[in-house]
Design a protein around this motif. Sequence first.
Motif: not given
Length: 361
Positions: A154-159, A174-179, A181-190, A258-260
Amino acid sequence: MLKIAAAVGYVIEGADGATSSDEVSTSSGPASEELFDLAKQDSHYFKEHFHGQRHMNFLSRNPDEPVAISVILGDNEMHAMIRTKEGTFKKREAREVVDVAWWRRLLGLPPGKNDIISALNENLPVGDMRQVTDAGLQDQLLSYHEKQNIKGFKFGVMYAAPEQTKEDEMFSNVEASPEFEEFLGYLGDKVVLDGWDKFRGGLDVMSGSTGTHSVFTEFNNNPIMYHVSTMLPFNEADKQQLERKRHIGNDQVVVLYQDGDTTYRPTTVSSRQIHVVVLVKSIMVDDERHYRVAVVRREEVRAFGPPIPEGGTFKAGDEFRTWILTKLLNAEQACYEADVIRTKLQRTRKMMLADLISNYA
């Protein structure tokens, strides 16, 4: 560019900007490191090579320094598993390394207990060891290994949104950037948590108390469930978002996207359990998605591979996915060797081995 502030007690790999040069590690681990594979755990090894097959078992009589050894003495090879509070060590040696006592050779006897154990390791407590012939011991040794099996990771993922520097801010997203969400796809499947029947990493798969969805993958026989901050329940009345922190703050390895361009401080998330943070930032190069990466680890965690490439940048794709999943798994393995975690594991092994001794030795 990823900017990370220097902090006492932390080692930084692959960062730029605000990081002091004397705090940056020049090594991010070996170029080649065996990737953890749950299909190769000690329980599987013992079951394949020893359990149900003819072998010898030895136990020490000293519960303060417990040792349990399984040995197969073949015509050409000696094959052993040595269990101590430090862990289980496998050893294969040519049969000729067993130096049989002169009087046993004179009488035409096979190697004795002392001959075998001394050949395995001269530091083993030969005088305290005794051979146990009780057939029930091999089942208990298998159980000893199975109790230590790792069922998954189990690994934590923070935005972190732009300009966010405090943990309360990050945990409140609560919301995150589209970028992201795209990155999460490289970690695994929703995946939907309701009724989930694979490794769940401590998440609720029945009543929805830990959210409705998460991210999951299997890599090199390793099930991985992520605790994604934006997918865990949000409590508007709780400024600290303790329910989210309860999961992520108890993970040993955390990914921070990290955005920004804010500077990350290693002390941002207050947690005794988090030992490694992998920072990721999305950038565009020639209109193609790339990821910039860096790693912050506590100084008691050894360096681990795979290395961060020169420039610390990956083009989005399979190579990046393989790198980050391998890095996370190796980070977890390195954490097991850190003082706090290693001491806990030693205490558990010592207790279980002492229990075997009290029942069989």
